[in-house]
Design an enzyme around this catalytic site. Sequence first.
Site, short mmCIF file in Angstrom:
data_model
loop_
_atom_site.label_atom_id
_atom_site.label_comp_id
_atom_site.label_asym_id
_atom_site.label_seq_id
_atom_site.Cartn_x
_atom_site.Cartn_y
_atom_site.Cartn_z
CE1 TYR A 56 -4.13 -1.56 -0.38
CE2 TYR A 56 -3.14 -3.18 1.08
CZ TYR A 56 -4.13 -2.82 0.18
OH TYR A 56 -5.10 -3.72 -0.16
CG ASN A 96 -11.85 4.09 -8.45
OD1 ASN A 96 -12.05 2.87 -8.50
ND2 ASN A 96 -12.01 4.88 -9.48
CG HIS A 113 -14.34 -0.56 -1.99
ND1 HIS A 113 -14.28 -1.12 -3.25
CD2 HIS A 113 -15.44 -1.10 -1.41
CE1 HIS A 113 -15.31 -1.94 -3.42
NE2 HIS A 113 -16.04 -1.94 -2.32
CG ASN A 205 -17.24 -0.80 -17.89
OD1 ASN A 205 -16.30 -0.13 -17.47
ND2 ASN A 205 -17.40 -2.07 -17.58
CG LEU A 206 -12.65 -0.50 -22.56
CD1 LEU A 206 -12.65 0.82 -23.33
CD2 LEU A 206 -11.28 -0.72 -21.92
CB ALA A 223 -13.76 6.44 -18.45
P1 OAD Z 1 -12.14 -3.99 -12.11
O1 OAD Z 1 -10.69 -4.04 -12.41
O2 OAD Z 1 -12.79 -5.22 -11.61
O3 OAD Z 1 -12.96 -3.50 -13.40
C1 OAD Z 1 -12.56 -2.38 -14.13
C2 OAD Z 1 -13.59 -2.15 -15.23
O4 OAD Z 1 -13.20 -0.98 -15.92
C3 OAD Z 1 -13.67 -3.28 -16.27
O5 OAD Z 1 -15.05 -3.57 -16.55
C4 OAD Z 1 -12.98 -2.69 -17.50
O6 OAD Z 1 -13.56 -3.14 -18.73
C5 OAD Z 1 -13.28 -1.21 -17.33
N1 OAD Z 1 -12.29 -0.32 -17.96
C6 OAD Z 1 -10.97 -0.52 -18.13
N2 OAD Z 1 -10.40 0.54 -18.74
C7 OAD Z 1 -11.40 1.43 -18.95
C8 OAD Z 1 -11.47 2.73 -19.54
N3 OAD Z 1 -10.40 3.33 -20.04
N4 OAD Z 1 -12.67 3.34 -19.60
C9 OAD Z 1 -13.78 2.76 -19.08
N5 OAD Z 1 -13.78 1.54 -18.52
C10 OAD Z 1 -12.60 0.88 -18.44
O7 OAD Z 1 -12.33 -2.77 -11.08
P2 OAD Z 1 -13.55 -2.46 -10.11
O8 OAD Z 1 -14.84 -2.90 -10.70
O9 OAD Z 1 -13.42 -1.04 -9.67
O10 OAD Z 1 -11.77 -3.41 -4.04
O11 OAD Z 1 -13.20 -3.38 -8.89
C11 OAD Z 1 -14.03 -3.38 -7.76
C12 OAD Z 1 -13.22 -3.62 -6.52
O12 OAD Z 1 -12.44 -4.80 -6.66
C13 OAD Z 1 -12.19 -2.55 -6.22
O13 OAD Z 1 -12.73 -1.42 -5.55
C14 OAD Z 1 -11.21 -3.26 -5.35
C15 OAD Z 1 -11.12 -4.57 -6.10
O14 OAD Z 1 -10.76 -5.66 -5.38
C16 OAD Z 1 -11.00 -3.19 -2.97
O15 OAD Z 1 -9.82 -2.93 -3.03
C17 OAD Z 1 -11.75 -3.27 -1.68
#
Ligand code: OAD
Length: 236
Positions: A56, A96, A113, A205-206, A223
């Site tokens: 971290y 985030n 989170h 989303n992407l 995004a």
């Molecule tokens: P993920 O990494 O699971 O998903 C990211 C999403 O963003 C995916 O659906 C990608 O397709 C999309 N993506 C990537 N690049 C992009 C862009 N340029 N524009 C738009 N979309 C894009 O991340 P989260 O869903 O945020 O928790 O993950 C949820 C949680 O899982 C996080 O908060 C974290 C993790 O474990 C903790 O740390 C507690």
Amino acid sequence: MKRPRNIVILTGAGISAESGIDTFRGGGGLWEQHRVEDVATPEAFASDPDLVLRFYDMRREAIQTRQPNPAHLALARLDREWPKQAGGEVLIVTQNVDDLHERGGALNVLHMHGEHLTAWCTACDRRHRWTGPLIHRPPCPSCSEPALRPDIVWFGEIPYRMDEIYEALSAADLFVSIGTSGAVYPAAGLVRTARDLGLRTLELNLERSQGSAWFHETRLGPASEVVPAWVDDLLD
Ligand code: OAD
């Protein structure tokens, strides 16, 4: 579509991807480089605190060198202008742990989170803004105990401020999900709650998220493009 008044926006790692912050899942994602169980659980912290603190500390240092991208800036503009233009409220609920929404100028941001830039004292339960490392066990500014940990909600822990999130949803007309895979609950379930409450639901989303079928509408693209375009539509 009827013009909404109150808007709840859920953001995930995808909104910060173009600022140079790794997402969690998919090719090159953080959870391909590290095992969740090694760095993001209370058990990992208990068994190897140095490894967890170092992980971290590196992330905390890195995010401070990143900048908000056009998607963060567009949401900040919406957050500032929507109350004046529509008399409604915007709440940005983010998964985030970076501070790019705030540095982009957004005012109403809820970190469900946790945050890299606060440290949580496990001795006195206070939180402090923290930009430096924790690996050398600095004393808590409140109680002086060397008991600070990252203020991050680890797997197995309960996300913050869920009551406020549900309250905001029950007063909203529109739920928008941006840059999240829909893999982690309870965040992933907010779209179903929104549907149950009768809100309109939009996904930016992407690629389609796991809960994509729950959205009335999906707009695919980076995004930095789809978010400013949606905000322009709404504010025009
Ligand atoms: P993920 O990494 O699971 O998903 C990211 C999403 O963003 C995916 O659906 C990608 O397709 C999309 N993506 C990537 N690049 C992009 C862009 N340029 N524009 C738009 N979309 C894009 O991340 P989260 O869903 O945020 O928790 O993950 C949820 C949680 O899982 C996080 O908060 C974290 C993790 O474990 C903790 O740390 C507690």
